[in-house]
Scaffold this motif. Structure first.
Motif, PDB file in Angstrom:
ATOM      1  N   GLU A  64       0.873  -1.090   0.027  1.00 14.43           N
ATOM      2  CA  GLU A  64      -0.045   0.002   0.065  1.00 14.43           C
ATOM      3  C   GLU A  64       0.922   1.234  -0.030  1.00 14.43           C
ATOM      4  O   GLU A  64       2.020   1.343   0.662  1.00 14.43           O
ATOM      5  N   ALA A  98      -3.248  -3.026  -1.594  1.00 16.30           N
ATOM      6  CA  ALA A  98      -4.496  -3.407  -1.148  1.00 16.30           C
ATOM      7  C   ALA A  98      -5.400  -2.262  -1.711  1.00 16.30           C
ATOM      8  O   ALA A  98      -4.941  -1.056  -1.685  1.00 16.30           O
ATOM      9  N   LYS A 218      -8.483 -10.744   0.019  1.00 15.30           N
ATOM     10  CA  LYS A 218      -7.380 -10.689   1.293  1.00 15.30           C
ATOM     11  C   LYS A 218      -7.966 -11.375   2.416  1.00 15.30           C
ATOM     12  O   LYS A 218      -8.790 -10.519   3.075  1.00 15.30           O
ATOM     13  N   HIS A 221      -3.081  -9.995   7.915  1.00 13.02           N
ATOM     14  CA  HIS A 221      -2.608  -9.054   8.688  1.00 13.02           C
ATOM     15  C   HIS A 221      -3.797  -8.075   9.331  1.00 13.02           C
ATOM     16  O   HIS A 221      -3.628  -7.060   9.770  1.00 13.02           O
ATOM     17  N   ARG A 352       6.892  -8.377   8.962  1.00 13.64           N
ATOM     18  CA  ARG A 352       7.924  -7.849   8.171  1.00 13.64           C
ATOM     19  C   ARG A 352       9.089  -7.800   9.069  1.00 13.64           C
ATOM     20  O   ARG A 352       9.525  -6.692   9.576  1.00 13.64           O
ATOM     21  N   TYR A 398      14.580  -9.330   4.212  1.00 15.42           N
ATOM     22  CA  TYR A 398      15.195  -9.395   5.274  1.00 15.42           C
ATOM     23  C   TYR A 398      16.550 -10.133   5.136  1.00 15.42           C
ATOM     24  O   TYR A 398      17.589 -10.006   5.542  1.00 15.42           O
ATOM     25  N   GLY A 422       8.447  -7.849  -1.086  1.00 17.52           N
ATOM     26  CA  GLY A 422       8.006  -6.391  -0.617  1.00 17.52           C
ATOM     27  C   GLY A 422       9.049  -5.477  -0.880  1.00 17.52           C
ATOM     28  O   GLY A 422       9.441  -4.829  -1.879  1.00 17.52           O
ATOM     29  N   ARG A 423       9.416  -5.027   0.634  1.00 18.81           N
ATOM     30  CA  ARG A 423      10.368  -3.789   0.609  1.00 18.81           C
ATOM     31  C   ARG A 423      11.655  -3.801  -0.249  1.00 18.81           C
ATOM     32  O   ARG A 423      11.891  -2.814  -0.934  1.00 18.81           O
ATOM     33  N   CYS A 453       9.655   2.932   5.368  1.00 25.02           N
ATOM     34  CA  CYS A 453       8.714   2.913   4.385  1.00 25.02           C
ATOM     35  C   CYS A 453       7.463   2.675   5.094  1.00 25.02           C
ATOM     36  O   CYS A 453       6.018   2.884   4.694  1.00 25.02           O
ATOM     37  N   THR A 454       7.585   2.076   6.346  1.00 21.05           N
ATOM     38  CA  THR A 454       6.245   2.160   7.104  1.00 21.05           C
ATOM     39  C   THR A 454       6.222   3.389   8.127  1.00 21.05           C
ATOM     40  O   THR A 454       4.970   3.636   8.333  1.00 21.05           O
ATOM     41  N   SER A 463       4.133   6.256   1.376  1.00 21.46           N
ATOM     42  CA  SER A 463       5.214   5.267   1.511  1.00 21.46           C
ATOM     43  C   SER A 463       6.179   5.023   0.433  1.00 21.46           C
ATOM     44  O   SER A 463       5.805   5.182  -0.636  1.00 21.46           O
TER      45      SER A 463
HETATM   46  C1  LIG Z   1       5.070  -0.291   3.135  1.00 23.38           C
HETATM   47  C2  LIG Z   1       4.288  -1.463   3.126  1.00 23.38           C
HETATM   48  C3  LIG Z   1       3.115  -1.699   2.724  1.00 23.38           C
HETATM   49  C4  LIG Z   1       2.471  -2.949   2.484  1.00 23.38           C
HETATM   50  N1  LIG Z   1       1.147  -2.918   2.334  1.00 23.38           N
HETATM   51  C5  LIG Z   1       0.529  -4.178   1.981  1.00 23.38           C
HETATM   52  C6  LIG Z   1      -0.596  -4.346   1.560  1.00 23.38           C
HETATM   53  O1  LIG Z   1      -1.265  -3.495   0.885  1.00 23.38           O
HETATM   54  N2  LIG Z   1      -1.188  -5.654   1.225  1.00 23.38           N
HETATM   55  C7  LIG Z   1      -0.463  -6.603   1.737  1.00 23.38           C
HETATM   56  O2  LIG Z   1      -1.197  -7.726   1.704  1.00 23.38           O
HETATM   57  N3  LIG Z   1       0.686  -6.668   2.266  1.00 23.38           N
HETATM   58  C8  LIG Z   1       1.326  -5.342   2.499  1.00 23.38           C
HETATM   59  N4  LIG Z   1       2.657  -5.304   2.970  1.00 23.38           N
HETATM   60  C9  LIG Z   1       3.341  -6.479   3.299  1.00 23.38           C
HETATM   61  C10 LIG Z   1       4.288  -6.841   2.190  1.00 23.38           C
HETATM   62  O3  LIG Z   1       3.599  -7.484   1.299  1.00 23.38           O
HETATM   63  C11 LIG Z   1       5.148  -8.350   2.703  1.00 23.38           C
HETATM   64  O4  LIG Z   1       4.367  -9.325   3.279  1.00 23.38           O
HETATM   65  C12 LIG Z   1       5.939  -7.824   3.877  1.00 23.38           C
HETATM   66  O5  LIG Z   1       7.003  -6.521   3.553  1.00 23.38           O
HETATM   67  C13 LIG Z   1       7.083  -8.871   4.080  1.00 23.38           C
HETATM   68  O6  LIG Z   1       7.847  -9.171   2.790  1.00 23.38           O
HETATM   69  P1  LIG Z   1       9.051  -8.481   2.720  1.00 23.38           P
HETATM   70  O7  LIG Z   1      10.222  -9.008   3.815  1.00 23.38           O
HETATM   71  O8  LIG Z   1       9.812  -8.762   1.339  1.00 23.38           O
HETATM   72  O9  LIG Z   1       9.028  -6.880   2.815  1.00 23.38           O
HETATM   73  C14 LIG Z   1       3.193  -3.995   2.914  1.00 23.38           C
HETATM   74  C15 LIG Z   1       4.427  -3.902   3.514  1.00 23.38           C
HETATM   75  C16 LIG Z   1       4.999  -2.665   3.457  1.00 23.38           C
HETATM   76  C17 LIG Z   1       6.478  -2.628   3.787  1.00 23.38           C
END
Ligand SMILES: Cc1cc2nc3c(=O)[nH]c(=O)nc-3n(C[C@H](O)[C@H](O)[C@H](O)COP(=O)(O)O)c2cc1C
Ligand code: SF4
Length: 488
Positions: A64, A98, A218, A221, A352, A398, A422-423, A453-454, A463
């Motif tokens: 998001e 999302a 979805k 979370h 995360r 990570y 994600g990140r 970013c969070t 973000s």
């Molecule tokens: C800024 C940010 C926004 C996120 N928004 C969503 C989202 O909209 N929907 C979702 O399912 N997960 C969301 N996530 C979770 C990510 O999809 C992912 O599960 C999480 O960052 C862990 O993966 P990573 O270690 O590759 O970052 C978000 C994560 C971050 C960092």
């Protein structure tokens, strides 16, 4: 808690040293020594199963952006992010973020909405992504793009930053207290739930007309879909038994099938959870959260407010109901499954894994690799039981410089079908094509899990990767940079 010190992965110089650290922690994260390139790479292999084709094993997980307009349309920030996803080299784009099925279900006042008035905006996002992908990859063969449909439920905040408007399904003894919800705070009625289900159907029809390859219902979370799964104490047809707690999923899926036949359906699931965590008050000071500790739960055993948690100790996971849920997905003909864990609101260390906490988080109380391993192992177990499902795994960012070696091993060994990021994509958008084409890995762009970013959206900013993406560095306020720096 692990007694091995937390190692900064940015300082680890070799795969052998990384593996030694995994051994010292007693973790079984698979990790290849040598990276295979081009078509030899397990990560370059297509997935062709259950009528679905995906060109390689890299997926972008939804993120998001908190940067749409107040009526749910994309901004230039949003367009740019989707374009970057398009040129990343990943052939599965799960999300990209999302998108709320109605205004009331938005997680923030700048979240995208899927509705008639946003049709052109969503079309522009999709076109921009596909165009960038074609330019970078030569063609869009094997590119599968989904739209993640959400209602934020307990975490709805549609109108004003800092003014949550939770839509809850049941009284939660820990989360209600953390959110200051009084004993009279209303729960959604069955009739209101039926209205939300219809909004999912409408959003899916729109996604189908726009040309998205699938929609994600979805279930992760802590948002509405996920909260249904733990609604043990809710009365009526949407709570109590497993059948009732999954009625929302079935009714949304059945309606989509009827209104948009041919549209694929996916589900992103928090396949395990833990009780809520908070900074240890004894080790925290103003502006400096201490390490995380679990909220008091001993008086709540057997614990009946979680999904995928051990009732006798809700810090531990129990995959029995996740197995049942994936069986149900198979029965419903849903073969696209994206596995994640926990929630960014009440246990970000599992959701995360990060070295540096976001502004509303806490310091890691053990090496975050332990949480990465927990997700990889849960996905491995579920993949073994459900070989036909197309399973995307999560929490690879990570791993930083060692993500290519771990991703390759996980796919090669069949632990997962597709590795989702994600990140890492926010900081290093060309990461997948660099890995697949054997170009030098750009260590300077690797996400170091600074969590800005969070933190940024928690402080009213879009973000983005403020430390590593100059586009955001320019727009970051001095205040945010101060907040973020204080946490590193
Ligand atoms: C800024 C940010 C926004 C996120 N928004 C969503 C989202 O909209 N929907 C979702 O399912 N997960 C969301 N996530 C979770 C990510 O999809 C992912 O599960 C999480 O960052 C862990 O993966 P990573 O270690 O590759 O970052 C978000 C994560 C971050 C960092
Ligand atoms: S701000 Fe950038 S470096 Fe920090 S966690 Fe997010 S993507 Fe990673």
């Amino acid at each position: 808690m692990s007694t091995t010190a937390i190692l900064r992965l940015g300082s680890v110089r070799s795969v052998d040293e990384f593996k030694e650290h995994l051994n010292a922690l007693g973790l079984t994260i698979p990790c290849d020594g040598e990276l295979l390139r081009g078509t030899d790479s397990p990560l370059a292999q297509p997935i062709v199963r259950e009528g679905i084709q995906i060109g390689n094993r890299f997926a972008i997980n939804p993120m998001e952006g908190w940067d749409g307009t107040s009526d749910g349309l994309p901004s230039e920030h949003t367009v740019r992010r989707w374009q970057r996803f398009g040129r990343s080299g990943a052939k599965l784009i799960w999300g990209c973020e999302a998108v709320a099925v109605c205004h009331e279900g938005r997680a923030n006042p700048n979240q995208l909405v899927a509705a008639a008035h946003t049709r052109a905006g969503l079309a522009r996002l999709l076109e921009g992504l596909v165009q960038e992908h074609r330019q970078a990859a030569g063609s869009d063969d094997g590119l599968l793009i989904g739209l993640q449909l959400t209602h934020s439920g307990r975490y709805s905040c549609p109108n004003q930053k800092g003014r949550p408007e939770p839509r809850i399904l049941y009284r939660h003894p820990i989360l209600d207290r953390r959110m200051n919800l009084s004993a009279e705070y209303p729960v959604l009625t069955d009739g209101e739930i039926e209205g939300i289900i219809e909004e999912f159907h409408g959003a899916a029809v729109l996604a189908n007309e726009l040309g998205f390859g699938f929609v994600d219902i979805k279930h992760c979370h802590g948002y509405l879909g996920h909260e249904f799964l733990s609604a043990h104490t809710r009365e009526g047809k949407y709570g109590g038994s497993f059948e009732n707690r999954t009625r929302f999923l079935r009714e949304v899926a059945q309606g989509i099938r009827a209104a948009a036949p041919g549209l694929q359906i996916g589900v992103r699931l928090s396949c395990f959870d833990t009780v809520a965590y908070r900074p240890d008050p004894a080790l925290s000071s103003p502006g400096k959260p201490g390490p995380g500790i679990a909220e008091e739960f001993q008086h709540l055993i057997p614990y009946r407010w979680g999904f995928g948690v051990d009732e006798s100790d809700p810090r531990k996971s129990d995959l029995a109901e996740s197995v049942r849920f994936l069986s149900l997905l198979e029965e419903l003909g849903i073969s696209l499954v994206n596995l994640t864990a926990g929630s960014p609101y009440y246990n970000p260390h599992i959701q995360r894994p990060a070295l540096y906490p976001p502004s509303d988080g806490y310091l890691p109380f053990q090496d975050p690799l332990i949480e990465v391993a927990r997700q990889l192992e849960a996905v491995h177990e579920l993949k073994q039981r459900f070989p036909k499902l197309i399973i995307v795994g999560t929490a690879y960012s990570y791993l930083q410089d060692f993500m290519p070696q771990v991703a390759q091993a996980a796919v090669r060994l069949g632990w997962v079908d597709s590795v989702g990021f994600g990140r890492m994509v926010l900081s290093y958008p060309e990461v997948f094509s660099d890995v697949l084409e054997g170009r030098d890995f750009q260590h300077k762009l690797v996400c170091r899990t600074f969590s800005d970013c969070t933190t940024a959206p928690r402080n009213g900013l879009p973000s983005g990767c403020y430390p590593l993406d100059s586009y955001y560095k320019k727009s970051a306020s001095a205040e945010l940079l101060k907040v973020a720096k204080a946490r590193r």
